[in-house]
Design a protein around this motif. Structure first.
Motif, mmCIF file in Angstrom:
data_model
loop_
_atom_site.group_PDB
_atom_site.id
_atom_site.type_symbol
_atom_site.label_atom_id
_atom_site.label_comp_id
_atom_site.label_asym_id
_atom_site.label_seq_id
_atom_site.Cartn_x
_atom_site.Cartn_y
_atom_site.Cartn_z
ATOM 1 N N MET A 1 0.845 -1.201 0.000
ATOM 2 C CA MET A 1 0.000 0.000 0.000
ATOM 3 C C MET A 1 0.874 1.242 0.000
ATOM 4 S SD MET A 1 -2.841 -0.981 -0.397
ATOM 5 C CE MET A 1 -3.495 0.655 -0.474
ATOM 6 N N THR A 2 0.539 2.189 -0.864
ATOM 7 C CA THR A 2 1.453 3.317 -1.038
ATOM 8 C C THR A 2 1.374 4.326 0.099
ATOM 9 O OG1 THR A 2 -0.247 4.185 -2.452
ATOM 10 C CG2 THR A 2 1.663 3.253 -3.535
ATOM 11 N N PHE A 3 0.338 4.246 0.941
ATOM 12 C CA PHE A 3 0.260 5.303 1.948
ATOM 13 C C PHE A 3 1.032 4.977 3.226
ATOM 14 C CE2 PHE A 3 -3.298 2.639 3.189
ATOM 15 C CZ PHE A 3 -3.195 2.643 4.559
ATOM 16 N N ILE A 4 1.622 3.797 3.327
ATOM 17 C CA ILE A 4 2.265 3.406 4.588
ATOM 18 C C ILE A 4 3.345 4.399 5.055
ATOM 19 C CG2 ILE A 4 3.540 1.597 5.787
ATOM 20 C CD1 ILE A 4 2.162 -0.416 4.043
ATOM 21 N N PRO A 5 4.272 4.838 4.161
ATOM 22 C CA PRO A 5 5.298 5.769 4.688
ATOM 23 C C PRO A 5 4.741 7.109 5.149
ATOM 24 C CG PRO A 5 5.579 5.440 2.348
ATOM 25 C CD PRO A 5 4.585 4.449 2.777
ATOM 26 N N LEU A 6 3.492 7.436 4.757
ATOM 27 C CA LEU A 6 2.926 8.720 5.173
ATOM 28 C C LEU A 6 2.848 8.855 6.690
ATOM 29 C CD1 LEU A 6 0.025 9.443 2.687
ATOM 30 C CD2 LEU A 6 2.318 10.342 2.719
ATOM 31 N N PHE A 7 2.756 7.716 7.405
ATOM 32 C CA PHE A 7 2.686 7.788 8.866
ATOM 33 C C PHE A 7 3.938 8.442 9.444
ATOM 34 C CE2 PHE A 7 -0.413 4.304 8.388
ATOM 35 C CZ PHE A 7 -1.444 4.883 9.091
ATOM 36 N N VAL A 8 5.069 8.314 8.748
ATOM 37 C CA VAL A 8 6.295 8.964 9.201
ATOM 38 C C VAL A 8 6.496 10.290 8.485
ATOM 39 C CG1 VAL A 8 8.765 8.713 9.441
ATOM 40 C CG2 VAL A 8 7.321 6.730 9.637
ATOM 41 N N THR B 1 -0.949 21.515 12.645
ATOM 42 C CA THR B 1 -0.717 20.308 13.445
ATOM 43 C C THR B 1 -1.981 19.481 13.553
ATOM 44 O OG1 THR B 1 0.777 21.641 14.743
ATOM 45 C CG2 THR B 1 0.277 19.480 15.578
ATOM 46 N N ASN B 2 -3.119 20.164 13.787
ATOM 47 C CA ASN B 2 -4.357 19.415 13.939
ATOM 48 C C ASN B 2 -4.780 18.738 12.649
ATOM 49 O OD1 ASN B 2 -5.696 19.480 16.647
ATOM 50 N ND2 ASN B 2 -4.915 21.557 16.445
ATOM 51 N N ILE B 3 -4.519 19.402 11.512
ATOM 52 C CA ILE B 3 -4.848 18.761 10.235
ATOM 53 C C ILE B 3 -4.011 17.492 10.066
ATOM 54 C CG2 ILE B 3 -4.647 19.014 7.734
ATOM 55 C CD1 ILE B 3 -5.408 21.910 8.071
ATOM 56 N N ILE B 4 -2.709 17.605 10.391
ATOM 57 C CA ILE B 4 -1.834 16.432 10.220
ATOM 58 C C ILE B 4 -2.267 15.289 11.116
ATOM 59 C CG2 ILE B 4 0.495 15.602 10.717
ATOM 60 C CD1 ILE B 4 1.523 18.161 9.546
ATOM 61 N N THR B 5 -2.524 15.572 12.413
ATOM 62 C CA THR B 5 -2.864 14.471 13.307
ATOM 63 C C THR B 5 -4.230 13.878 12.945
ATOM 64 O OG1 THR B 5 -3.547 16.158 14.869
ATOM 65 C CG2 THR B 5 -1.444 15.106 15.269
ATOM 66 N N LEU B 6 -5.154 14.743 12.467
ATOM 67 C CA LEU B 6 -6.465 14.221 12.059
ATOM 68 C C LEU B 6 -6.312 13.303 10.846
ATOM 69 C CD1 LEU B 6 -9.459 14.389 12.648
ATOM 70 C CD2 LEU B 6 -9.644 16.239 11.034
ATOM 71 N N THR B 7 -5.476 13.719 9.883
ATOM 72 C CA THR B 7 -5.243 12.887 8.703
ATOM 73 C C THR B 7 -4.667 11.542 9.112
ATOM 74 O OG1 THR B 7 -4.582 14.945 7.668
ATOM 75 C CG2 THR B 7 -4.255 12.945 6.399
ATOM 76 N N LEU B 8 -3.696 11.587 10.035
ATOM 77 C CA LEU B 8 -3.076 10.332 10.465
ATOM 78 C C LEU B 8 -4.092 9.426 11.150
ATOM 79 C CD1 LEU B 8 0.348 11.545 11.845
ATOM 80 C CD2 LEU B 8 -0.096 10.305 9.762
ATOM 81 N N ALA B 9 -5.000 10.028 11.959
ATOM 82 C CA ALA B 9 -6.014 9.222 12.624
ATOM 83 C C ALA B 9 -6.919 8.561 11.584
ATOM 84 C CB ALA B 9 -6.829 10.074 13.583
ATOM 85 N N PHE B 10 -7.304 9.316 10.546
ATOM 86 C CA PHE B 10 -8.150 8.736 9.493
ATOM 87 C C PHE B 10 -7.424 7.616 8.764
ATOM 88 C CE2 PHE B 10 -11.023 12.485 9.523
ATOM 89 C CZ PHE B 10 -12.174 11.752 9.700
ATOM 90 N N LEU B 11 -6.123 7.865 8.448
ATOM 91 C CA LEU B 11 -5.350 6.841 7.745
ATOM 92 C C LEU B 11 -5.274 5.562 8.566
ATOM 93 C CD1 LEU B 11 -2.265 8.619 6.159
ATOM 94 C CD2 LEU B 11 -4.142 7.490 5.010
ATOM 95 N N MET C 1 -1.577 -0.675 17.156
ATOM 96 C CA MET C 1 -0.821 0.384 17.821
ATOM 97 C C MET C 1 -1.002 1.725 17.107
ATOM 98 S SD MET C 1 0.525 -0.950 20.440
ATOM 99 C CE MET C 1 1.530 0.411 20.957
ATOM 100 N N LEU C 2 -1.042 1.695 15.770
ATOM 101 C CA LEU C 2 -1.191 2.944 15.020
ATOM 102 C C LEU C 2 -2.479 3.649 15.392
ATOM 103 C CD1 LEU C 2 -0.072 2.165 11.368
ATOM 104 C CD2 LEU C 2 0.965 3.745 12.952
ATOM 105 N N VAL C 3 -3.570 2.869 15.504
ATOM 106 C CA VAL C 3 -4.852 3.481 15.858
ATOM 107 C C VAL C 3 -4.757 4.104 17.239
ATOM 108 C CG1 VAL C 3 -7.249 2.984 16.376
ATOM 109 C CG2 VAL C 3 -6.193 1.987 14.384
ATOM 110 N N THR C 4 -4.193 3.339 18.210
ATOM 111 C CA THR C 4 -4.080 3.858 19.572
ATOM 112 C C THR C 4 -3.290 5.164 19.596
ATOM 113 O OG1 THR C 4 -3.919 1.559 20.221
ATOM 114 C CG2 THR C 4 -3.442 3.173 21.896
ATOM 115 N N VAL C 5 -2.132 5.171 18.926
ATOM 116 C CA VAL C 5 -1.261 6.347 18.974
ATOM 117 C C VAL C 5 -1.901 7.536 18.280
ATOM 118 C CG1 VAL C 5 0.909 7.287 18.119
ATOM 119 C CG2 VAL C 5 0.871 5.059 19.172
ATOM 120 N N ASN C 6 -2.479 7.305 17.084
ATOM 121 C CA ASN C 6 -2.901 8.467 16.302
ATOM 122 C C ASN C 6 -4.207 9.082 16.780
ATOM 123 O OD1 ASN C 6 -0.727 8.780 14.418
ATOM 124 N ND2 ASN C 6 -1.292 6.757 13.713
ATOM 125 N N ILE C 7 -5.126 8.261 17.363
ATOM 126 C CA ILE C 7 -6.317 8.874 17.970
ATOM 127 C C ILE C 7 -5.876 9.810 19.071
ATOM 128 C CG2 ILE C 7 -8.331 8.479 19.420
ATOM 129 C CD1 ILE C 7 -8.712 5.858 18.300
#
Lengths: 484, 149
Positions: free
Chosen positions: A1-8, A33-43, A82-88
């Motif tokens: 999946m191409t979006f995986i590196p976006l988390f970093v 900052t809020n836009i970025i963290t919201l995007t990460l939570a959605f991803l 873990m990603l869900v826990t961290v990004n929410i």
């Protein structure tokens, strides 16, 4: 999946852009900052959906290099959990920061450091290379040392220095054991390493490396013999950072990394007994040290040690039930402990103290803070309808089913002591007569209220994850990575 | 040169030697950064040498002289720019299909433009390291805490 590196990539990009744009435009860093963290939570939510509908494993080759040679990023059940826990949590914490961090100067530096820490944590979770794991671990740790010292008072600098010393020692242990493993297996890729270790067999070098890993990650996770830095470091940071440190950082850096490494090397009886013993010890020692505290944030920090003990105990049992209980408690603890730290931040924001003696009667002045704090207190002490009850129930049941009745009793006693210490918090802070300081208390601004309310809602409905129809999408894939 | 400037920093001998050598050090640092992919060295090593040139200047002439050429805001701006440059080269890799993919033309071996995007990454790292190190040095000089009695 191409979006995986976006988390970093996204948090790193955000951090560097904020560091030179944030100085000139004040509200830019808040919004960005809020836009970025919201995007990460959605991803991260989208990746739950992907994992359950299509394939259960995604591998991303960085730079197009094939896995044993290049670094690869992996999305599997455990990392998505873990990603869900961290990004929410990261999103809710940055939401809280919009109002809370107003009282500090140069807010944009705070966001830079926070996003760097987030990039480090996301990197640890998705990487499939143990040296890369070490690099991300250092990014997250160094950012957190700076964040602990953010207030630049002498007390905070001292706590940060202590934390930095212990953290560097832990990193040194981890690096040394990675060197041992590399010299033995000549590979750093996790899947490849597991394969080589299976063929060559586990000998004393691997066992020694594993003990070093246990000490290193144990220091990062603040399991009891290695916990001395945590009660200083976590209360010294600004409240949202305490929430991030206690809520996710110690879990990602300590527990998640330890689980990842143990899935590579393989869990044996001795290791699982050691984990259970350390878990039981942490539960009791942490909660006993917590009861006497009068500083609200310090009390919460000691409770983090105790609750991490539950997670370690559940994972140490090693049966599917125990591991799901441990993971479920990991998720729940990150929610309610962050909520409690945000509550303490809200109290500090209005009346300027975190000493329980000087609070009192805040229930009338701050209805939302007190209601959410009550929900979080009930969650952490395991009162039935809330999420903490179900995960503790799973852990105790797993103890009894596997024949470790003693550990089951320890877990129950720990829970009762937790209840007593949170009754103390409620009594001193929210009930009783108004103290001198709480006369002029006001309810906090809207973004802080919103963040606390969302966390309280997750606390109330999080227990639903125990039902198979819901938990199968979230906890079961993670548990299957650890126990096959 | 007025007398006020003369009294700052170290003695005349040091200043003269510094004036002669600092350009060479800076040039050598830039050389190491640019040739990182064909000879020993690279962005980090070259960046450290460039930072040493600035620190050398600061030790000999005092902080005011150097801060005139390189103000703190400028240093922190360029430092962030170095990081963004490195990250954007990595992100440009998406054009080739993968994050960090080197999709530039490779060129002839042992020539300056011969390793695709490595040279640009080295420049990014060189900027970040040189100004980051110099920034740390500046902060150690400029920030003074009151000692607790």
């Amino acid at each position: 999946m191409t979006f995986i590196p976006l988390f970093v990539v996204l948090p790193l990009l955000g951090a560097f852009i904020i560091s030179f744009v944030g100085k000139y435009k004040k509200c830019f860093s808040d919004i960005f900052t809020n836009i970025i963290t919201l995007t990460l939570a959605f991803l991260s939510f989208y990746s739950i959906f992907l994992l359950n509908t299509k394939s259960s494993l995604y591998i991303y080759k960085v730079g197009g290099w094939a896995p044993p040679f290049g670094i690869s990023l992996v999305l599997d059940g455990l990392s998505v959990f873990m990603l869900v826990t961290v990004n929410i949590l990261a999103f809710l914490i940055t939401l809280f920061c919009i109002n809370y961090m107003e009282k500090f100067t140069s807010k944009f530096r705070f966001y830079t450091l926070f996003l760097l820490m987030l990039a480090g944590m996301n990197g640890i979770i998705i990487t499939a290379d143990i040296f890369n794991l070490f690099v991300f671990l250092e990014i997250a740790s160094v950012a957190s040392y700076a964040l602990v010292a953010y207030g630049i008072e002498s007390e905070e600098l001292e706590a940060s220095f202590k934390y930095m010393m212990m953290g560097s020692l832990a990193s040194l242990f981890i690096l040394l054991s990675i060197a041992f493993l590399y010299s033995y297996a000549s590979t750093l890729n996790m899947a490849d390493l597991a394969q080589v270790l299976k063929e060559k067999g586990v000998n004393k070098v691997v066992t020694f490396a594993f003990v070093l890993f246990l000490v290193g990650f144990g220091l990062k996770a603040a399991i009891v013999p290695f916990h001395a830095w945590l009660p200083d470091a976590h209360p010294s940071a600004p409240a949202p950072i305490s929430a991030a440190l206690s809520g996710v950082l110690i879990k990602v850096l300590g527990i998640y990394s330890l689980i990842r490494i143990s899935t590579i090397i393989g869990i044996n009886k001795l290791f699982s007994n050691t984990l259970m013993f350390l878990g039981g010890l942490s539960i009791i020692v942490g909660v006993l040290l917590a009861i006497g505290q009068m500083d609200l944030k310090r009390l919460l920090a000691y409770h983090s040690i105790s609750q991490v003990g539950y997670i370690i105990l559940g994972l140490g049992i090693g049966t599917p039930l125990g591991v799901s209980g441990g993971l479920f408690h990991l998720f729940n603890h990150s929610i309610f402990k962050s909520l409690l730290f945000l509550n303490s931040g809200a109290i500090e924001y209005t009346i300027g103290t975190r000493n329980l003696d000087q609070m009192g009667g805040l229930r009338e002045k701050m209805p939302i803070t007190s209601a959410t704090c009550l929900i979080a207190s009930m969650s952490i002490s395991g009162i039935p309808p809330f999420n903490g009850f179900f995960s503790k129930l799973l852990i105790v049941l797993a103890c009894i089913k596997s024949g470790y009745i003693g550990y089951g009793i320890v877990a129950v006693i720990g829970s009762i002591l937790t209840l007593s210490s949170f009754m103390k918090v409620q009594r001193y802070a929210f009930f009783g007569s108004l103290s001198k300081k709480s006369q002029e208390a006001k309810e906090v601004p809207s973004f802080m209220k919103l963040a606390m309310l969302i966390l309280a809602i997750i606390c109330s409905v999080g227990g639903l994850l125990i039902f198979k129809d819901i938990g199968n999408y979230f906890i079961k894939p993670a548990q299957e990575i650890i126990v096959k | 040169m007025n007398s006020d400037l003369k009294n700052k920093g170290m003695s005349l001998i040091v200043k003269t030697i510094t004036r002669l050598t600092v350009g060479l050090i800076l040039l050598y640092g830039i050389y190491i950064v640019l040739h990182g992919h064909i000879s020993p060295g690279g962005g980090f090593a070259g960046g450290v040498i460039i930072a040493l040139a600035f620190i050398h200047l600061m030790l000999a002439f005092g902080k005011d002289e150097v801060l005139k050429i390189l103000p703190v805001t400028f240093v922190s701006l360029l430092e962030s720019l170095g990081a963004v440059l490195f990250l954007s080269i990595a992100i440009l890799g998406f054009l080739g299909g993968y994050f960090f993919m080197d999709w530039f033309a490779k060129g002839k071996p042992f020539k300056l433009f011969s390793a695709g995007s490595i040279i640009f990454s080295n420049i990014g790292i060189g900027l970040k390291v040189s100004l980051g190190l110099f920034g740390i040095f500046l902060v150690l000089i400029l920030l003074k805490f009151k000692a607790k009695k």
